[in-house]
Design an enzyme around this catalytic site. Sequence first.
Site, short mmCIF file in Angstrom:
data_model
loop_
_atom_site.label_atom_id
_atom_site.label_comp_id
_atom_site.label_asym_id
_atom_site.label_seq_id
_atom_site.Cartn_x
_atom_site.Cartn_y
_atom_site.Cartn_z
N LYS A 229 0.85 -1.19 0.00
CA LYS A 229 0.00 0.00 0.00
C LYS A 229 0.88 1.23 0.00
O LYS A 229 1.29 1.75 1.04
CB LYS A 229 -0.92 0.00 1.22
CG LYS A 229 -2.10 0.96 1.06
CD LYS A 229 -2.98 0.55 -0.10
CE LYS A 229 -4.11 1.52 -0.38
NZ LYS A 229 -4.86 1.16 -1.57
N SER A 421 -8.34 -0.18 -5.17
CA SER A 421 -8.57 0.17 -3.78
C SER A 421 -10.07 0.37 -3.56
O SER A 421 -10.85 -0.54 -3.75
CB SER A 421 -7.75 1.39 -3.40
OG SER A 421 -7.50 1.42 -2.00
#
Length: 619
Positions: A229, A421
């Site tokens: 991430k 996402s």
Amino acid sequence: TKIKLIKIICKFTGVNRLPANGNGGSTVKEWRMNQFIRTFLACLLALVVAGVLASVFFVMVIASFGTVFMEKVPEVKEKSVLRIDFSDPVFDNPDYTPLSLSGFSDLMNMQIRGYALIDVLKAIEAAETDDRIAGIYLNITPNARMGLATMQEIRNALSVFRRSGKFIVSHSDFYTQSSYYLSSVADRVSLNPQGDVTWRGMASGTLFYKGLLDKLEVQVEAIRHGSFKSAVEPFIMDRMSPENRQQIEMLLGSLWGTVVRDIADSRGIDSAALQSFATNLEIKDASYARQLGMVDTLMYGQQVDQMLGEWTEQEEPNYVSLRSYIDRILMEESNVSKNKIAVVYAEGQIVDGKSREGLVGGETLARQLAALKDDDEVKAVVLRVNSPGGSALASEVIWHEAEALRQVKPLIVSMGNMAASGGYYISAPADMILASPMTETGSIGVFGLVLNGEQGLKNKLGISADMGMTVFGAVGVRPLSQSEREYMQYGVEQVYKTFVGHVAEGRNLSVEAVDSIGGGHIWSGTDALNIGLIDGFGGLKEAISFAAERAGVSGDFRIVSPATDESRLTQIVKLLSAEARAQMFRGETGEVYEMYDMLRNILYSNSIQALTPYRVEME
């Protein structure tokens, strides 16, 4: 005193004398009343006249706009050539093209028009069976603004057109990699003899702000789940992490491989040779491009015009612009089927609350989905997602309504350039997910970000803060305590757990399997298919066809989109609004504005984020 005051009033109103008292005239009181009545009636008359004049002026203005809007669309003559240049950007959402109304942008000197993808696809499909259209002339501008998946979807439509037997000719003074990729589908590719073809592969870079923040003495508290991430990395690092570099190189390799394969199929050039051309920078000028088979002919634009005139048996080709042809198609549409396939667009960063220009509001999109669920005429819904994600809470709000809708009627997700996402979060409930090999998706991970400017404010500006507070107060002007950090980490972990659970349920995978491909890892559409994140390849048109088939209305349906049926007057007001001015600024600053807007929304958000901070584009 009253008489003096009246004299002063008379002087300034042009009345030179007061009427006499006595038998021959009225009293001052009567005179004042008469003057008041006259003045009142005069003002009233002035107001009426002004109102009439203003109404006439307003009608004239609206009529002028109406003349612009309703100007006659040029007729498509026999043996016409559809000319496509994409000088204006291509959006998924028709709501992003308010300035595409014929002539209005030029009238207002605004260069922020755009095409809706669905309209472009309709135009190419219609031209295939339109006997008046002899072929297509691709004169793609080097700065054509569209994502890779959008480009491939249009390219696929052109490839189908080419199989109809009609010609496609492309020409440019010079080709960028993106304009060449789109143009290479043509039967004949032409290049200016002094032009060039850019061919050097793909790269992706990230701007890092840690050095700037250090100079400003701003400390960043970043909490995330998933080593891939990378959204927080620009704030806490000065270079890519090994994990981020690994996923970026894997993504670029997949996307570049798709580009090379598509061009190899169209041009009949071996993929290895195309790769070698880029690695060794072998295309040095136009002559090299021709020798290596990248282009067929070296010609000037006027020579191309002459050639197309000969092909269509005319002195000069009768070009029909893409915009005019789209307007003609929209005018001729007459489908009134009661069966509706609704296409809902989630294009832009996901934020809490209502949608704004370029942003997907969780409240707004959830409300649209809820309304479609209860609309009996809507037989199925296509959710077109082109989003890097954003607020995890807003994504959850949208997910909830999408899941409720799926229980009632078919829900098909069509992924555009990016559905990562939070963009993947809202896609998870779908009965079927279709994407392009060029789609960027996945990035199943979340993060939180807190900036502490205490030292910077004190040392740079002499500003300090001191306040009474509860346990979790004054965040942003002091470091997080251990308990506060643990609190935020808990929130991130809970959101990630929910995210993974939704994906596991929607994709019929185990939680462990989703976690193994999650952790914030971004994937290309090609890789996403291999690991089960999508069901197959296909664009917006294919998604609509699948939705109609699932609903049992194939061949008898029409496409509708919520919130796109605006009146002409509403569109005029919208064009003159602050949103339109912001869109103009965005058009002028391009990628810089996109980066600024994304960072601003991250920093001003109070919620945990499910966001992918970058996009890959091919120059």
